[in-house]
Write a protein that holds these residues in place. Structure first.
Motif, PDB file in Angstrom:
ATOM      1  N   MET A 284       0.839  -1.216   0.000  1.00 49.37           N
ATOM      2  CA  MET A 284       0.000   0.000   0.000  1.00 49.37           C
ATOM      3  C   MET A 284       0.864   1.253   0.000  1.00 49.37           C
ATOM      4  SD  MET A 284      -2.868   1.243   2.823  1.00 49.37           S
ATOM      5  CE  MET A 284      -4.366   0.595   2.083  1.00 49.37           C
ATOM      6  N   THR A 285       0.378   2.274  -0.711  1.00 47.28           N
ATOM      7  CA  THR A 285       0.956   3.609  -0.578  1.00 47.28           C
ATOM      8  C   THR A 285      -0.125   4.546  -0.053  1.00 47.28           C
ATOM      9  OG1 THR A 285       0.414   4.228  -2.869  1.00 47.28           O
ATOM     10  CG2 THR A 285       2.589   3.260  -2.474  1.00 47.28           C
ATOM     11  N   THR A 286       0.290   5.506   0.759  1.00 45.65           N
ATOM     12  CA  THR A 286      -0.626   6.478   1.338  1.00 45.65           C
ATOM     13  C   THR A 286       0.005   7.871   1.217  1.00 45.65           C
ATOM     14  OG1 THR A 286       0.278   6.499   3.579  1.00 45.65           O
ATOM     15  CG2 THR A 286      -1.281   4.731   3.039  1.00 45.65           C
ATOM     16  N   TYR A 287      -0.639   8.838   1.801  1.00 46.66           N
ATOM     17  CA  TYR A 287      -0.096  10.193   1.868  1.00 46.66           C
ATOM     18  C   TYR A 287       1.310  10.192   2.474  1.00 46.66           C
ATOM     19  CZ  TYR A 287       0.431  14.991   3.602  1.00 46.66           C
ATOM     20  OH  TYR A 287       0.909  16.242   3.894  1.00 46.66           O
ATOM     21  N   TRP A 288       1.553   9.250   3.381  1.00 45.82           N
ATOM     22  CA  TRP A 288       2.856   9.177   4.061  1.00 45.82           C
ATOM     23  C   TRP A 288       3.892   8.430   3.242  1.00 45.82           C
ATOM     24  CZ3 TRP A 288       2.702  12.611   7.634  1.00 45.82           C
ATOM     25  CH2 TRP A 288       1.541  12.821   8.383  1.00 45.82           C
ATOM     26  N   GLY A 289       3.497   7.905   2.067  1.00 45.42           N
ATOM     27  CA  GLY A 289       4.439   7.148   1.237  1.00 45.42           C
ATOM     28  C   GLY A 289       4.139   5.662   1.257  1.00 45.42           C
ATOM     29  N   ALA A 290       5.121   4.860   0.842  1.00 49.05           N
ATOM     30  CA  ALA A 290       4.935   3.411   0.744  1.00 49.05           C
ATOM     31  C   ALA A 290       5.058   2.759   2.110  1.00 49.05           C
ATOM     32  CB  ALA A 290       5.951   2.812  -0.212  1.00 49.05           C
ATOM     33  N   SER A 291       4.153   1.817   2.373  1.00 46.50           N
ATOM     34  CA  SER A 291       4.220   1.037   3.604  1.00 46.50           C
ATOM     35  C   SER A 291       5.058  -0.211   3.362  1.00 46.50           C
ATOM     36  CB  SER A 291       2.811   0.632   4.039  1.00 46.50           C
ATOM     37  OG  SER A 291       2.872  -0.329   5.065  1.00 46.50           O
ATOM     38  N   LYS A 292       5.780  -0.634   4.359  1.00 52.90           N
ATOM     39  CA  LYS A 292       6.555  -1.861   4.250  1.00 52.90           C
ATOM     40  C   LYS A 292       5.715  -3.086   4.611  1.00 52.90           C
ATOM     41  CE  LYS A 292      10.939   0.427   5.298  1.00 52.90           C
ATOM     42  NZ  LYS A 292      12.124   0.477   6.204  1.00 52.90           N
ATOM     43  N   LEU A 293       4.485  -2.834   4.980  1.00 50.61           N
ATOM     44  CA  LEU A 293       3.605  -3.921   5.423  1.00 50.61           C
ATOM     45  C   LEU A 293       2.969  -4.608   4.218  1.00 50.61           C
ATOM     46  CD1 LEU A 293       2.646  -4.905   8.265  1.00 50.61           C
ATOM     47  CD2 LEU A 293       0.607  -3.540   7.883  1.00 50.61           C
ATOM     48  N   THR A 294       2.939  -5.924   4.214  1.00 52.98           N
ATOM     49  CA  THR A 294       2.238  -6.676   3.172  1.00 52.98           C
ATOM     50  C   THR A 294       0.799  -6.910   3.619  1.00 52.98           C
ATOM     51  OG1 THR A 294       4.262  -7.797   2.471  1.00 52.98           O
ATOM     52  CG2 THR A 294       2.176  -8.795   1.826  1.00 52.98           C
ATOM     53  N   LEU A 295      -0.138  -6.474   2.791  1.00 52.38           N
ATOM     54  CA  LEU A 295      -1.567  -6.654   3.066  1.00 52.38           C
ATOM     55  C   LEU A 295      -2.116  -7.749   2.161  1.00 52.38           C
ATOM     56  CD1 LEU A 295      -2.619  -2.894   3.284  1.00 52.38           C
ATOM     57  CD2 LEU A 295      -1.876  -4.416   5.128  1.00 52.38           C
ATOM     58  N   HIS A 296      -3.262  -8.308   2.565  1.00 52.57           N
ATOM     59  CA  HIS A 296      -3.826  -9.443   1.845  1.00 52.57           C
ATOM     60  C   HIS A 296      -5.311  -9.197   1.610  1.00 52.57           C
ATOM     61  CE1 HIS A 296      -0.138 -11.369   3.331  1.00 52.57           C
ATOM     62  NE2 HIS A 296      -0.492 -10.911   4.531  1.00 52.57           N
ATOM     63  N   LEU A 297      -5.734  -9.242   0.338  1.00 52.56           N
ATOM     64  CA  LEU A 297      -7.153  -9.220   0.012  1.00 52.56           C
ATOM     65  C   LEU A 297      -7.628 -10.659  -0.109  1.00 52.56           C
ATOM     66  CD1 LEU A 297      -7.641  -6.298  -2.573  1.00 52.56           C
ATOM     67  CD2 LEU A 297      -8.767  -6.565  -0.355  1.00 52.56           C
ATOM     68  N   VAL A 298      -8.534 -11.034   0.792  1.00 53.25           N
ATOM     69  CA  VAL A 298      -8.983 -12.425   0.903  1.00 53.25           C
ATOM     70  C   VAL A 298     -10.498 -12.482   0.700  1.00 53.25           C
ATOM     71  CG1 VAL A 298      -9.113 -14.452   2.402  1.00 53.25           C
ATOM     72  CG2 VAL A 298      -7.130 -12.914   2.528  1.00 53.25           C
ATOM     73  N   PRO A 299     -11.010 -13.291  -0.245  1.00 56.78           N
ATOM     74  CA  PRO A 299     -12.459 -13.417  -0.416  1.00 56.78           C
ATOM     75  C   PRO A 299     -13.116 -13.859   0.882  1.00 56.78           C
ATOM     76  CG  PRO A 299     -11.295 -14.509  -2.213  1.00 56.78           C
ATOM     77  CD  PRO A 299     -10.260 -14.159  -1.175  1.00 56.78           C
ATOM     78  N   ALA A 300     -14.228 -13.204   1.233  1.00 56.92           N
ATOM     79  CA  ALA A 300     -14.901 -13.523   2.499  1.00 56.92           C
ATOM     80  C   ALA A 300     -15.714 -14.799   2.415  1.00 56.92           C
ATOM     81  CB  ALA A 300     -15.795 -12.357   2.922  1.00 56.92           C
ATOM     82  N   GLY A 301     -15.912 -15.323   1.207  1.00 55.89           N
ATOM     83  CA  GLY A 301     -16.637 -16.581   1.051  1.00 55.89           C
ATOM     84  C   GLY A 301     -18.081 -16.419   0.644  1.00 55.89           C
ATOM     85  N   ASP A 302     -18.557 -15.170   0.541  1.00 50.23           N
ATOM     86  CA  ASP A 302     -19.955 -14.946   0.172  1.00 50.23           C
ATOM     87  C   ASP A 302     -20.125 -14.432  -1.257  1.00 50.23           C
ATOM     88  OD1 ASP A 302     -18.906 -12.424   0.418  1.00 50.23           O
ATOM     89  OD2 ASP A 302     -20.240 -11.770   2.031  1.00 50.23           O
ATOM     90  N   GLY A 303     -19.027 -14.270  -1.986  1.00 51.28           N
ATOM     91  CA  GLY A 303     -19.100 -13.765  -3.347  1.00 51.28           C
ATOM     92  C   GLY A 303     -19.403 -12.287  -3.446  1.00 51.28           C
ATOM     93  N   LYS A 304     -19.451 -11.595  -2.288  1.00 50.92           N
ATOM     94  CA  LYS A 304     -19.849 -10.188  -2.278  1.00 50.92           C
ATOM     95  C   LYS A 304     -18.853  -9.280  -1.572  1.00 50.92           C
ATOM     96  CE  LYS A 304     -24.763 -11.452  -2.147  1.00 50.92           C
ATOM     97  NZ  LYS A 304     -26.030 -11.343  -1.383  1.00 50.92           N
ATOM     98  N   THR A 305     -18.056  -9.850  -0.673  1.00 48.50           N
ATOM     99  CA  THR A 305     -17.162  -9.015   0.130  1.00 48.50           C
ATOM    100  C   THR A 305     -15.760  -9.609   0.176  1.00 48.50           C
ATOM    101  OG1 THR A 305     -17.883 -10.126   2.158  1.00 48.50           O
ATOM    102  CG2 THR A 305     -18.995  -8.077   1.583  1.00 48.50           C
ATOM    103  N   TYR A 306     -14.817  -8.735   0.516  1.00 51.60           N
ATOM    104  CA  TYR A 306     -13.422  -9.112   0.721  1.00 51.60           C
ATOM    105  C   TYR A 306     -12.990  -8.660   2.105  1.00 51.60           C
ATOM    106  CZ  TYR A 306     -11.594 -10.918  -3.700  1.00 51.60           C
ATOM    107  OH  TYR A 306     -11.299 -11.714  -4.782  1.00 51.60           O
ATOM    108  N   LEU A 307     -11.998  -9.358   2.659  1.00 48.40           N
ATOM    109  CA  LEU A 307     -11.354  -8.945   3.902  1.00 48.40           C
ATOM    110  C   LEU A 307      -9.952  -8.437   3.571  1.00 48.40           C
ATOM    111  CD1 LEU A 307     -12.373 -11.886   6.266  1.00 48.40           C
ATOM    112  CD2 LEU A 307     -13.502  -9.667   5.983  1.00 48.40           C
ATOM    113  N   LEU A 308      -9.629  -7.246   4.037  1.00 49.32           N
ATOM    114  CA  LEU A 308      -8.279  -6.711   3.922  1.00 49.32           C
ATOM    115  C   LEU A 308      -7.559  -7.048   5.227  1.00 49.32           C
ATOM    116  CD1 LEU A 308      -6.221  -5.125   2.263  1.00 49.32           C
ATOM    117  CD2 LEU A 308      -7.096  -3.029   3.317  1.00 49.32           C
ATOM    118  N   LYS A 309      -6.653  -8.004   5.139  1.00 50.44           N
ATOM    119  CA  LYS A 309      -5.957  -8.526   6.317  1.00 50.44           C
ATOM    120  C   LYS A 309      -4.529  -7.985   6.377  1.00 50.44           C
ATOM    121  CE  LYS A 309      -8.453 -12.937   6.688  1.00 50.44           C
ATOM    122  NZ  LYS A 309      -8.776 -12.882   8.133  1.00 50.44           N
ATOM    123  N   GLY A 310      -4.003  -7.914   7.584  1.00 51.43           N
ATOM    124  CA  GLY A 310      -2.619  -7.543   7.798  1.00 51.43           C
ATOM    125  C   GLY A 310      -2.406  -6.116   8.241  1.00 51.43           C
ATOM    126  N   MET A 311      -3.462  -5.334   8.312  1.00 44.82           N
ATOM    127  CA  MET A 311      -3.332  -3.945   8.727  1.00 44.82           C
ATOM    128  C   MET A 311      -3.334  -3.820  10.250  1.00 44.82           C
ATOM    129  SD  MET A 311      -5.480  -0.686   7.307  1.00 44.82           S
ATOM    130  CE  MET A 311      -4.802  -0.890   5.654  1.00 44.82           C
TER     131      MET A 311
END
Length: 436
Positions: A284-311
Motif C-alpha cells: 500500500m501507498t498512502t499520503y505518508w508514502g509506501a508502507s513496508k507492510l504486506t496486506l492481503h485481500l482475501v475473499p470472504a466466502g460470500d461472493g460479495k465481500t473481501y477482507l483486507l488482512k494484515g493492517m
C-alpha cells in the motif's frame, strides 16, 4: 306502428332468451349451478393438497402487470399453507391458513397473515397498496399438474405448477437468489456485429429495451437459469422470452429457436475486474508514502465481500464488491468492541479545513484498477456520499452505538492501523499494488 310492434316482438324474444339463460345458469344438465360450484371448490382443494412437495407459483405484481415477477413455493395441507420465496431467506418457511371459497367461481385465498406471502402486499410509506400483490386468486382452470389463476384484485394471470418430490425448495431458491446476484444490469442487444438497442434490468424486475424507435418495458422473474419475460420481446421479427445466463461472459442468451443470433451482451468498463481477480497480496501507498507492510485481500466466502488482512492484529477491514462496475468499496464500518465501547473505522475528510469524519456507512472510498499502470494496481478514490468527501479514514471510539452523544475520541490505544506504526489514522490511501 309496425316498428313499435317489431320492437315489442324483439323485446319479448330477448326476455325469452334471458329467461332460458337464467334457467340454464341455475340448473344445467340437471345439476344446480350452486351445487356444481361447491363440487368444483372441493375438487380444487383436493388437487391443491394432492401435491406432496407443493406447487411453484410465478406471481406477477402490479395492476396490469406493472410490477415484477417473483417465485413462491407453496404446500397445502389440512387447511394450512406453507410458503417459501425468493424474496426471503432460502431456508425461511412461514405457515398460515388458506381456503378455497365460492366467489366469482372457486377462489384460492391465503386468508390469515403469512409473513412471506403477504410481504409484497403490505402498505409502504409510499403506497398503501404496497407492490400490488394479490393473495386471493380466481381458479380459472386446472390440470393434474397446473393450476391457472387470475388475481382477484389486480387481475394478473399466472400459473401454479406441481413441484417434483425430489426438488428441494431451499436449493431452488438459493439458485434463484444466486442468479439474481450474478446478473449484470445493463446490456446491449446484439445480432452478429450489429447493436440493435440497449437493455436494462431494474431492481423492480422490469426489463427496459431502448432503441431509436423508443422503449418497451416487460416484467420478468428470475429463474435458476436466467430470466423469463412475462411476454416475448419482439425485435427484428424474432422473439426473446426465456434468457439463459452465460457465466463466462456474463451475457444472456435466448433459449430456443425463436431468437437465434440475438444476444444480450455486457459492455464492461475498461478497468473491470471480476470478483475473483482481487484476491492476492498487496503493498500500500498512502499520503505518508509506501508502507513496508504486506496486506492481503482475501475473499470472504460470500461472493460479495473481501477482507483486507494484515493492517491490524485485532481486526480486518471489509470491502464490498460491486459486480456492475467491477470495483471494491471501503466504507465506514464497525470493527470491534472493547467492553461497552465500539471501535469504528470512520470516513474522514483529512485534507478539508475542518477534518470532518462520519459514522455513516455510506461514506467511503472506491477501490478500482488503474489501467494506466502495469500489472494490477488498485487506486483509491472518494465515493459519491452526499456531504462528505472521504479522502482518509480514522479509528474512533464510541460508548455504545455511534452518535454525537457517545463519541469518546480517537481510538489510540490498540496499535491502530499499522500504516504509520501506532497511528490511528489512515491518511490519504492511494494505491494497492499486487505482488502475488
Amino acid at each position: 306502428m309496425k316498428n313499435i310492434i317489431n320492437s315489442i316482438l324483439i323485446g319479448t324474444a330477448v326476455l325469452g332468451l334471458s329467461a332460458c339463460s337464467l334457467h340454464d345458469d341455475t340448473e344445467l344438465f340437471g345439476e344446480p349451478a350452486a351445487e356444481r360450484l361447491e363440487k368444483n371448490v372441493a375438487a380444487d382443494k383436493t388437487l391443491l393438497e394432492s401435491a406432496a412437495n407443493g406447487w411453484e407459483l410465478h406471481l406477477w405484481t402490479g395492476k396490469d402487470y406493472s410490477g415484477g415477477g417473483y417465485t413462491y413455493f407453496m404446500k397445502f395441507a389440512n387447511d394450512k399453507v406453507t410458503v417459501s420465496s425468493d424474496i426471503a431467506p432460502a431456508n425461511m418457511k412461514t405457515t398460515s391458513s388458506y381456503d378455497v371459497i365460492s366467489d366469482q367461481g372457486p377462489v384460492l385465498t391465503v386468508n390469515t397473515y403469512n409473513e412471506v406471502f403477504h410481504y409484497l402486499a403490505e402498505p409502504s410509506m409510499d403506497d398503501d397498496d404496497g407492490e400490488q400483490q394479490d393473495y386471493e386468486f380466481v381458479i380459472m382452470r386446472t390440470t393434474n399438474d397446473s393450476i391457472y389463476l387470475r388475481g382477484k384484485k389486480w387481475g394478473n394471470h399466472m400459473v401454479m405448477t406441481r413441484v417434483a418430490e425430489s426438488t428441494s425448495w431451499e436449493d431452488e431458491i438459493n439458485k434463484i437468489q444466486q442468479m439474481d446476484d450474478d446478473l449484470m444490469r445493463t446490456f446491449s442487444l446484439v445480432e452478429g456485429n450489429d447493436t440493435l438497442g440497449g437493455v436494462s434490468l431494474g431492481d423492480d424486475r422490469i426489463l427496459t429495451y431502448t432503441d431509436k424507435s423508443g422503449y418497451k418495458k416487460i416484467p420478468y422473474y428470475v429463474s435458476t437459469k436466467g430470466i423469463t419475460l412475462l411476454q416475448p420481446l419482439e425485435v427484428n421479427g424474432k422473439a426473446l422470452q426465456e434468457l439463459n445466463y452465460d457465466a463466462d461472459d456474463m451475457s444472456l442468451n435466448p433459449d430456443g429457436a425463436t431468437a437465434q443470433g440475438l444476444k444480450l451482451s455486457v459492455k464492461l468498463p475498461k478497468n473491470y475486474m471480476k470478483y475473483s481477480e482481487f484476491a492476492g497480496d498487496y503493498n500500500m501507498t498512502t499520503y505518508w508514502g509506501a508502507s513496508k507492510l504486506t496486506l492481503h485481500l482475501v475473499p470472504a466466502g460470500d461472493g460479495k465481500t473481501y477482507l483486507l488482512k494484515g493492517m491490524n492484529a485485532n481486526f480486518d477491514l471489509t470491502l464490498t464488491y460491486d459486480k456492475t462496475s467491477g470495483t471494491l468499496s471501503l466504507n465506514t464500518q464497525h470493527l470491534i468492541d472493547m467492553g461497552d465501547n465500539q471501535v469504528w473505522l470512520c470516513g474522514w475528510n483529512a485534507f478539508g479545513e475542518e477534518g470532518t469524519f462520519t459514522w455513516s456507512t455510506d461514506a467511503g472510498m472506491i477501490v478500482s484498477r488503474d489501467t494506466n499502470e502495469a500489472g494490477t494496481v488498485l487506486k483509491f478514490e472518494p465515493n459519491d456520499y452526499a456531504w462528505l468527501t472521504t479522502d482518509s479514514f480514522i479509528l474512533v471510539l464510541f460508548s455504545g452505538s455511534p452518535s454525537n452523544d457517545t463519541f469518546v475520541g480517537p481510538a489510540e490505544g490498540i496499535d491502530a492501523l499499522y500504516i504509520r506504526p501506532g497511528n490511528y489514522q489512515l491518511v490519504g490511501p492511494k494505491t494497492l499494488t499486487k505482488i502475488n
